[in-house]
Motif scaffolding. Structure first.
Motif, PDB file in Angstrom:
ATOM      1  N   SER A   1      -8.279   9.236  -0.562  1.00  0.00           N
ATOM      2  CA  SER A   1      -8.952   9.006  -1.849  1.00  0.00           C
ATOM      3  C   SER A   1     -10.037   7.948  -1.722  1.00  0.00           C
ATOM      4  CB  SER A   1      -7.935   8.606  -2.916  1.00  0.00           C
ATOM      5  OG  SER A   1      -7.017   9.646  -3.166  1.00  0.00           O
ATOM      6  N   TYR A   2      -9.849   6.970  -0.830  1.00  0.00           N
ATOM      7  CA  TYR A   2     -10.887   5.967  -0.603  1.00  0.00           C
ATOM      8  C   TYR A   2     -12.208   6.618  -0.177  1.00  0.00           C
ATOM      9  CZ  TYR A   2      -7.162   2.369  -0.433  1.00  0.00           C
ATOM     10  OH  TYR A   2      -6.103   1.537  -0.699  1.00  0.00           O
ATOM     11  N   VAL A   3     -12.127   7.744   0.527  1.00  0.00           N
ATOM     12  CA  VAL A   3     -13.341   8.440   0.947  1.00  0.00           C
ATOM     13  C   VAL A   3     -14.123   8.940  -0.270  1.00  0.00           C
ATOM     14  CG1 VAL A   3     -14.261  10.403   2.261  1.00  0.00           C
ATOM     15  CG2 VAL A   3     -12.333   9.088   3.168  1.00  0.00           C
ATOM     16  N   SER A   4     -13.409   9.331  -1.316  1.00  0.00           N
ATOM     17  CA  SER A   4     -14.087   9.851  -2.511  1.00  0.00           C
ATOM     18  C   SER A   4     -14.953   8.808  -3.196  1.00  0.00           C
ATOM     19  CB  SER A   4     -13.055  10.392  -3.512  1.00  0.00           C
ATOM     20  OG  SER A   4     -12.345   9.334  -4.155  1.00  0.00           O
TER      21      SER A   4
ATOM     22  N   VAL B   1       0.847  -1.192   0.000  1.00  0.00           N
ATOM     23  CA  VAL B   1       0.000   0.000   0.000  1.00  0.00           C
ATOM     24  C   VAL B   1       0.884   1.244   0.000  1.00  0.00           C
ATOM     25  CG1 VAL B   1      -1.849   1.270   1.124  1.00  0.00           C
ATOM     26  CG2 VAL B   1      -1.780  -1.221   1.315  1.00  0.00           C
ATOM     27  N   SER B   2       0.929   1.913  -1.132  1.00  0.00           N
ATOM     28  CA  SER B   2       1.674   3.171  -1.266  1.00  0.00           C
ATOM     29  C   SER B   2       1.173   3.854  -2.522  1.00  0.00           C
ATOM     30  CB  SER B   2       3.180   2.929  -1.332  1.00  0.00           C
ATOM     31  OG  SER B   2       3.500   1.990  -2.338  1.00  0.00           O
ATOM     32  N   ALA B   3       1.475   5.140  -2.664  1.00  0.00           N
ATOM     33  CA  ALA B   3       0.903   5.898  -3.774  1.00  0.00           C
ATOM     34  C   ALA B   3       1.830   7.011  -4.233  1.00  0.00           C
ATOM     35  CB  ALA B   3      -0.445   6.494  -3.362  1.00  0.00           C
ATOM     36  N   ILE B   4       1.678   7.384  -5.489  1.00  0.00           N
ATOM     37  CA  ILE B   4       2.271   8.597  -6.043  1.00  0.00           C
ATOM     38  C   ILE B   4       1.170   9.645  -6.074  1.00  0.00           C
ATOM     39  CG2 ILE B   4       3.304   9.674  -8.075  1.00  0.00           C
ATOM     40  CD1 ILE B   4       4.338   6.848  -8.845  1.00  0.00           C
ATOM     41  N   ALA B   5       1.449  10.823  -5.529  1.00  0.00           N
ATOM     42  CA  ALA B   5       0.425  11.871  -5.462  1.00  0.00           C
ATOM     43  C   ALA B   5       0.966  13.161  -6.067  1.00  0.00           C
ATOM     44  CB  ALA B   5       0.007  12.111  -4.020  1.00  0.00           C
ATOM     45  N   ILE B   6       0.165  13.765  -6.957  1.00  0.00           N
ATOM     46  CA  ILE B   6       0.545  15.013  -7.620  1.00  0.00           C
ATOM     47  C   ILE B   6      -0.655  15.956  -7.643  1.00  0.00           C
ATOM     48  CG2 ILE B   6       1.233  16.072  -9.815  1.00  0.00           C
ATOM     49  CD1 ILE B   6       2.863  13.636 -10.431  1.00  0.00           C
ATOM     50  N   ALA B   7      -0.408  17.204  -7.311  1.00  0.00           N
ATOM     51  CA  ALA B   7      -1.423  18.255  -7.423  1.00  0.00           C
ATOM     52  C   ALA B   7      -0.823  19.426  -8.184  1.00  0.00           C
ATOM     53  CB  ALA B   7      -1.887  18.703  -6.042  1.00  0.00           C
TER      54      ALA B   7
ATOM     55  N   VAL C   1      -3.911  13.913  -8.940  1.00  0.00           N
ATOM     56  CA  VAL C   1      -3.753  12.491  -9.267  1.00  0.00           C
ATOM     57  C   VAL C   1      -3.203  11.770  -8.050  1.00  0.00           C
ATOM     58  CG1 VAL C   1      -2.589  10.781 -10.713  1.00  0.00           C
ATOM     59  CG2 VAL C   1      -3.281  12.978 -11.701  1.00  0.00           C
ATOM     60  N   VAL C   2      -3.819  10.633  -7.696  1.00  0.00           N
ATOM     61  CA  VAL C   2      -3.279   9.732  -6.687  1.00  0.00           C
ATOM     62  C   VAL C   2      -3.252   8.338  -7.305  1.00  0.00           C
ATOM     63  CG1 VAL C   2      -3.584   8.682  -4.417  1.00  0.00           C
ATOM     64  CG2 VAL C   2      -4.106  11.110  -4.747  1.00  0.00           C
ATOM     65  N   LYS C   3      -2.056   7.801  -7.455  1.00  0.00           N
ATOM     66  CA  LYS C   3      -1.873   6.518  -8.147  1.00  0.00           C
ATOM     67  C   LYS C   3      -1.414   5.448  -7.163  1.00  0.00           C
ATOM     68  CE  LYS C   3      -0.913   4.207 -12.190  1.00  0.00           C
ATOM     69  NZ  LYS C   3      -1.882   3.979 -13.277  1.00  0.00           N
ATOM     70  N   ASP C   4      -2.198   4.394  -7.012  1.00  0.00           N
ATOM     71  CA  ASP C   4      -1.819   3.251  -6.194  1.00  0.00           C
ATOM     72  C   ASP C   4      -0.651   2.547  -6.883  1.00  0.00           C
ATOM     73  OD1 ASP C   4      -1.660   0.612  -5.074  1.00  0.00           O
ATOM     74  OD2 ASP C   4      -3.710   0.803  -4.355  1.00  0.00           O
ATOM     75  N   ILE C   5       0.495   2.511  -6.219  1.00  0.00           N
ATOM     76  CA  ILE C   5       1.708   2.002  -6.855  1.00  0.00           C
ATOM     77  C   ILE C   5       1.613   0.517  -7.168  1.00  0.00           C
ATOM     78  CG2 ILE C   5       4.180   1.529  -6.449  1.00  0.00           C
ATOM     79  CD1 ILE C   5       4.219   4.237  -4.913  1.00  0.00           C
ATOM     80  N   VAL C   6       0.990  -0.259  -6.305  1.00  0.00           N
ATOM     81  CA  VAL C   6       0.949  -1.705  -6.503  1.00  0.00           C
ATOM     82  C   VAL C   6      -0.178  -2.123  -7.437  1.00  0.00           C
ATOM     83  CG1 VAL C   6       0.688  -3.943  -5.359  1.00  0.00           C
ATOM     84  CG2 VAL C   6       2.080  -2.157  -4.304  1.00  0.00           C
ATOM     85  N   SER C   7      -1.391  -1.639  -7.187  1.00  0.00           N
ATOM     86  CA  SER C   7      -2.528  -2.060  -8.020  1.00  0.00           C
ATOM     87  C   SER C   7      -2.573  -1.324  -9.357  1.00  0.00           C
ATOM     88  CB  SER C   7      -3.847  -1.825  -7.280  1.00  0.00           C
ATOM     89  OG  SER C   7      -4.169  -0.444  -7.243  1.00  0.00           O
TER      90      SER C   7
END
Length: 265
Positions: free
Chosen positions: A192-195, A98-104, A118-124
């Motif tokens: 992001s899961y809340v969205s 569980v980790s992510a790349i996040a860019i605004a 953008v929030v990208k789940d690194i593994v999935s």
């Protein structure tokens, strides 16, 4: 170009960074030093951030980067790009998935001015993203948050890594009341899961979060129709400062949001 065109390019850059990180990251796990917040910088953090910055320079000019590892890198003031190259780096370094790349991206350095996220789940490989005024999406499908209003029926993400362990007392009422509690270690991803209704709510009141951890998810939640505030119910607005520490409460609807705020007081 319009924001939708920039978003498409950013999604492509982030996907390539994800592939690169999965392929090369485990071999760059060494600690290189400490970032602006005093957190450890690992090899994969820096190489991923460097890659993202170099690729983003190809689509934007006169950028100020606000990046987790490099800090503030001012090359111009036409556009501001906030980057977390690996949100959940402790997870990634240990092979926890569980980790992510996040860019605004924003035209000025204020939370309320962020236009692309953008929030990208690194593994999935799943990607949450949003454009201001255009809704929020998960892999091309528009997302909406949960309508659950009772905490006793809710799945709530809570970050429990309090620097001062006695401060855990503050979230005990939520732990006792929520139907289920989750803690997975990537704030941008959990927000992001809340969205999308994966979480009904998310709470982080450790006074440790900084802008790169949540600037992207903030827009995604709001564009989906959810709520995000500080722990007193105030909107997250003002200048983006990587050294400013923030508490957050996010929920799928105003009723659940208010009930969580009441338990935190």
């Amino acid at each position: 170009m319009e924001n939708k065109d920039y978003l498409k390019l950013l999604l492509d850059i982030v996907e390539k960074a994800q592939v690169k990180l999965l392929k090369e990251g485990k071999g760059t796990n060494e600690i290189l030093g400490y970032n602006i917040k005093g957190d450890t910088t690992r090899g994969f953090d820096k190489t991923t951030e460097d890659y993202l910055m170099n690729e983003i320079r190809k689509i934007y000019k006169n950028i100020t980067f606000l990046a987790e590892e490099a800090g503030v890198v001012e090359e111009g003031k036409d556009i501001y790009v906030i980057i977390d190259p690996c949100d959940g780096s402790s997870n990634f370094s240990r092979g926890i998935g569980v980790s992510a790349i996040a860019i605004a991206v924003a035209p000025s350095p204020f939370f309320e001015e962020v236009e692309i996220a953008v929030v990208k789940d690194i593994v999935s490989g799943k990607a949450y993203y949003a454009i201001r005024g255009g809704g929020a999406f998960l892999d091309g499908v528009r997302v909406i948050p949960s309508k659950i209003k009772e905490l006793s029926e809710a799945i709530v993400g809570i970050d429990l890594d309090f620097p001062v362990k006695s401060d855990l007392d503050r979230v005990i009422p939520i732990l006792k009341t929520a139907q289920k509690v989750r803690k997975i270690g990537s704030n941008s991803l959990e927000l992001s899961y809340v969205s999308s209704g994966g979480y009904d709510a998310f709470v982080d009141v450790r006074s440790t979060l900084s802008a790169e951890n949540f600037a992207s998810a903030r827009l995604i939640i709001e564009e989906a129709g959810g709520l995000i505030s500080d722990d007193e119910g105030n909107s997250i607005v003002g200048e983006i400062d990587l050294t400013r520490k923030q508490n957050l409460v996010a929920a799928g609807n105003s009723v659940l949001h208010e009930k969580i705020l009441e338990l935190l007081q």
